[in-house]
Scaffold this active site. Structure first.
Site, mmCIF file in Angstrom:
data_model
loop_
_atom_site.group_PDB
_atom_site.id
_atom_site.type_symbol
_atom_site.label_atom_id
_atom_site.label_comp_id
_atom_site.label_asym_id
_atom_site.label_seq_id
_atom_site.Cartn_x
_atom_site.Cartn_y
_atom_site.Cartn_z
ATOM 1 N N GLY A 41 0.715 -1.143 -0.081
ATOM 2 C CA GLY A 41 -0.155 0.067 -0.042
ATOM 3 C C GLY A 41 0.836 1.259 0.105
ATOM 4 O O GLY A 41 2.106 1.256 0.298
ATOM 5 N N TYR A 147 -0.514 -18.978 -3.722
ATOM 6 C CA TYR A 147 -1.356 -17.658 -3.619
ATOM 7 C C TYR A 147 -3.040 -18.053 -3.584
ATOM 8 O O TYR A 147 -3.749 -17.779 -2.501
ATOM 9 C CB TYR A 147 -1.236 -16.702 -4.332
ATOM 10 C CG TYR A 147 -2.334 -15.350 -4.317
ATOM 11 C CD1 TYR A 147 -2.064 -14.608 -3.386
ATOM 12 C CD2 TYR A 147 -3.228 -15.057 -5.241
ATOM 13 C CE1 TYR A 147 -2.824 -13.726 -3.078
ATOM 14 C CE2 TYR A 147 -3.976 -14.265 -5.277
ATOM 15 C CZ TYR A 147 -3.848 -13.316 -4.116
ATOM 16 O OH TYR A 147 -4.820 -12.286 -4.021
ATOM 17 N N LYS A 151 -5.256 -17.787 -0.243
ATOM 18 C CA LYS A 151 -6.803 -17.129 -0.242
ATOM 19 C C LYS A 151 -8.082 -18.135 -0.053
ATOM 20 O O LYS A 151 -8.995 -17.652 0.704
ATOM 21 C CB LYS A 151 -7.001 -16.627 -1.542
ATOM 22 C CG LYS A 151 -6.107 -15.213 -1.902
ATOM 23 C CD LYS A 151 -5.872 -14.256 -0.712
ATOM 24 C CE LYS A 151 -7.298 -13.381 -0.549
ATOM 25 N NZ LYS A 151 -7.074 -12.400 0.333
ATOM 26 N N ASN A 176 -9.784 -10.585 -11.337
ATOM 27 C CA ASN A 176 -8.707 -9.510 -12.007
ATOM 28 C C ASN A 176 -9.441 -8.163 -11.913
ATOM 29 O O ASN A 176 -9.884 -7.377 -12.831
ATOM 30 C CB ASN A 176 -8.492 -9.905 -13.141
ATOM 31 C CG ASN A 176 -7.835 -11.342 -13.374
ATOM 32 O OD1 ASN A 176 -8.452 -12.181 -13.331
ATOM 33 N ND2 ASN A 176 -6.600 -11.010 -13.795
ATOM 34 N N ARG A 215 -9.101 -13.233 -19.202
ATOM 35 C CA ARG A 215 -9.718 -12.943 -17.802
ATOM 36 C C ARG A 215 -11.057 -11.962 -17.767
ATOM 37 O O ARG A 215 -11.578 -11.411 -18.752
ATOM 38 C CB ARG A 215 -8.552 -12.019 -17.350
ATOM 39 C CG ARG A 215 -7.281 -12.559 -17.032
ATOM 40 C CD ARG A 215 -7.251 -13.691 -15.746
ATOM 41 N NE ARG A 215 -6.088 -14.344 -15.681
ATOM 42 C CZ ARG A 215 -5.501 -15.126 -16.182
ATOM 43 N NH1 ARG A 215 -6.084 -16.087 -17.191
ATOM 44 N NH2 ARG A 215 -4.454 -15.777 -15.716
HETATM 45 C C1 UD1 Z 1 -5.029 -11.573 -10.826
HETATM 46 C C2 UD1 Z 1 -4.522 -10.896 -9.233
HETATM 47 C C3 UD1 Z 1 -4.866 -11.763 -8.381
HETATM 48 C C4 UD1 Z 1 -6.262 -12.304 -8.201
HETATM 49 C C5 UD1 Z 1 -6.496 -13.214 -9.552
HETATM 50 C C6 UD1 Z 1 -8.010 -13.531 -9.621
HETATM 51 C C7 UD1 Z 1 -2.987 -9.058 -9.734
HETATM 52 C C8 UD1 Z 1 -1.691 -8.591 -9.783
HETATM 53 N N1 UD1 Z 1 -3.022 -10.382 -9.729
HETATM 54 O O1 UD1 Z 1 -3.952 -12.807 -10.943
HETATM 55 O O2 UD1 Z 1 -4.449 -11.203 -7.030
HETATM 56 O O3 UD1 Z 1 -6.123 -13.318 -7.221
HETATM 57 O O4 UD1 Z 1 -6.141 -12.156 -10.706
HETATM 58 O O5 UD1 Z 1 -8.712 -12.370 -9.997
HETATM 59 O O6 UD1 Z 1 -3.884 -8.528 -9.971
HETATM 60 N N2 UD1 Z 1 0.210 -11.422 -18.117
HETATM 61 C C9 UD1 Z 1 1.265 -10.957 -19.476
HETATM 62 N N3 UD1 Z 1 1.970 -10.220 -19.210
HETATM 63 C C10 UD1 Z 1 2.624 -9.581 -18.307
HETATM 64 C C11 UD1 Z 1 1.945 -9.773 -17.062
HETATM 65 C C12 UD1 Z 1 0.598 -10.812 -17.030
HETATM 66 O O7 UD1 Z 1 0.818 -11.625 -20.472
HETATM 67 O O8 UD1 Z 1 3.512 -8.713 -18.029
HETATM 68 C C13 UD1 Z 1 -0.797 -12.192 -18.598
HETATM 69 C C14 UD1 Z 1 -0.604 -13.474 -17.451
HETATM 70 O O9 UD1 Z 1 0.134 -14.313 -18.054
HETATM 71 C C15 UD1 Z 1 -2.252 -13.745 -17.123
HETATM 72 C C16 UD1 Z 1 -2.875 -12.325 -17.446
HETATM 73 O O10 UD1 Z 1 -1.900 -11.822 -18.043
HETATM 74 O O11 UD1 Z 1 -2.450 -14.658 -18.321
HETATM 75 C C17 UD1 Z 1 -3.137 -12.021 -15.999
HETATM 76 O O12 UD1 Z 1 -2.083 -11.705 -15.358
HETATM 77 P P1 UD1 Z 1 -2.105 -11.024 -13.793
HETATM 78 O O13 UD1 Z 1 -2.472 -9.569 -14.297
HETATM 79 O O14 UD1 Z 1 -0.790 -11.042 -13.179
HETATM 80 O O15 UD1 Z 1 -3.458 -11.494 -12.977
HETATM 81 P P2 UD1 Z 1 -3.691 -12.936 -12.609
HETATM 82 O O16 UD1 Z 1 -2.329 -13.787 -12.400
HETATM 83 O O17 UD1 Z 1 -4.602 -13.557 -13.410
#
Ligand code: UD1
Length: 323
Positions: A41, A147, A151, A176, A215
């Protein structure tokens, strides 16, 4: 007069919720207390409310401090967590102590203080690679990475404290959540914030895998309203239950990249890298349980949420946008 406690009040989701609570309940004489340890935070997230809340700098791992923060409280929004799937893969112990021990300390503090209701920020990652879409709360969870296991442990603890001790607990499985204040420059940043800042800097984001993973991206205001609704309806609607909080739509990472690129006038192509360890493939929610139990609805759509988010980052990081 009621007293509300928000854990993680300086975080992305917690600070938006705290602002809304101050706006909604403080005029009635209700008191909003917030705690945060500033691990993820930020103090500046509290700028608008700091003089209107009882703020405590406190780590959930400190059971005595948490018990003290619960004294005199009627309602708790338990938002604090050390988020991120990859962080938990790299360092499961640190995530575990924050997410599992921290949640347990809070429940014990709440029990001792006679807290009436807790709304817990749970995670849709609990579904894991369970086959079948959309996700319905009755599906058996199949968490993969530490994680989501952490949760989910919190969810079971919430249910237990309702059944055994009568604290009215409800779990909101976020899908997300994105929006202003999401940290864009950490290795553990959510994809939306990370891509936005990178494109503003003229850098090409990396898409993990083929980009067709999807997502159910959910704008922050929807999560805030779900929390407040779940806190205010009669106990029989929510106690001991789990609810998806999402939009009920699936958007691929490729599509999300394209919309952001258009909003930011970014002309280059993304880089494609290997899939990320611990990731789930897809995510899509059925949101009818939250609608039926506490009148949840999608107030801000995916597209509108993206526009608002990009506008905020442009203002906040104006020096980056100016090049
Ligand atoms: C997110 C949350 C998590 C929550 C979950 C379910 C975050 C950081 N994490 O996880 O706390 O429990 O949703 O609601 O918000 N990606 C890329 N490139 C990047 C980063 C990510 O391609 O540089 C892709 C990842 O492979 C994934 C998607 O984007 O497929 C989402 O990733 P991310 O935003 O990290 O979220 P989650 O892992 O889904």
């Amino acid at each position: 007069m009621a007293r509300y406690l928000v854990t993680g009040c300086a975080g992305f989701i917690g600070s938006h919720l705290t602002e809304k609570l101050v706006e909604t309940f403080a005029p009635n004489g209700d008191v909003i207390r917030g705690l945060d340890n500033f691990e993820t935070g930020k103090r500046e997230n509290l700028t608008n409310v700091l003089d209107r809340i009882e703020f405590r700098e406190c780590d959930l791992r400190d059971d005595a401090a948490v018990a003290d923060a619960c004294r005199g409280v009627d309602y708790i929004f338990h938002v604090a967590a050390l988020p991120s799937v990859p962080r938990s893969v790299k360092d499961p112990r640190t995530s575990h102590t924050a997410n599992v021990d921290g949640t347990f300390n809070l429940l014990e503090g709440a029990r001792a203080a006679g807290v009436r209701r807790i709304v817990y920020s749970a995670s849709s990652s609990a579904y894991g690679n369970q086959p079948g879409f959309p996700r319905v709360e009755t599906m058996v969870p199949m968490p993969i990475a530490p994680y989501p296991v952490q949760k989910l442990a919190g969810e079971f603890y919430m249910k237990s404290y309702w059944q055994i001790y009568g604290i009215e607990t409800a779990c909101l499985r976020y899908f997300n959540i994105f929006g202003p204040r999401q940290v864009p420059d950490s290795p553990y940043s959510g994809v939306m914030a990370k891509f936005t800042l990178m494109m503003m800097r003229g850098e090409r984001p990396t898409i993990f895998g083929d980009g067709e993973q999807g997502r159910d991206f959910t704008y922050i205001d929807n999560a805030v309203s779900a929390n407040i609704l779940a806190m205010t309806v009669p106990a029989e609607k929510i106690a001991g239950r789990v609810f998806n909080v999402a939009c009920g739509e699936r958007h691929s990472i490729n599509k999300t990249f394209r919309i952001l690129a258009e909003l930011l006038d970014f002309k280059e192509q993304p880089i494609y890298g290997p899939p990320r360890t611990g990731d789930i493939r897809d995510s899509l929610a059925d949101i009818s349980a939250a609608r039926d139990a506490f009148g949840y609805s999608v107030a801000v759509s995916f597209e509108e949420g993206l526009r608002r988010t990009v506008e905020w980052y442009k203002q906040q990081y104006a020096e980056v946008a100016a090049g």
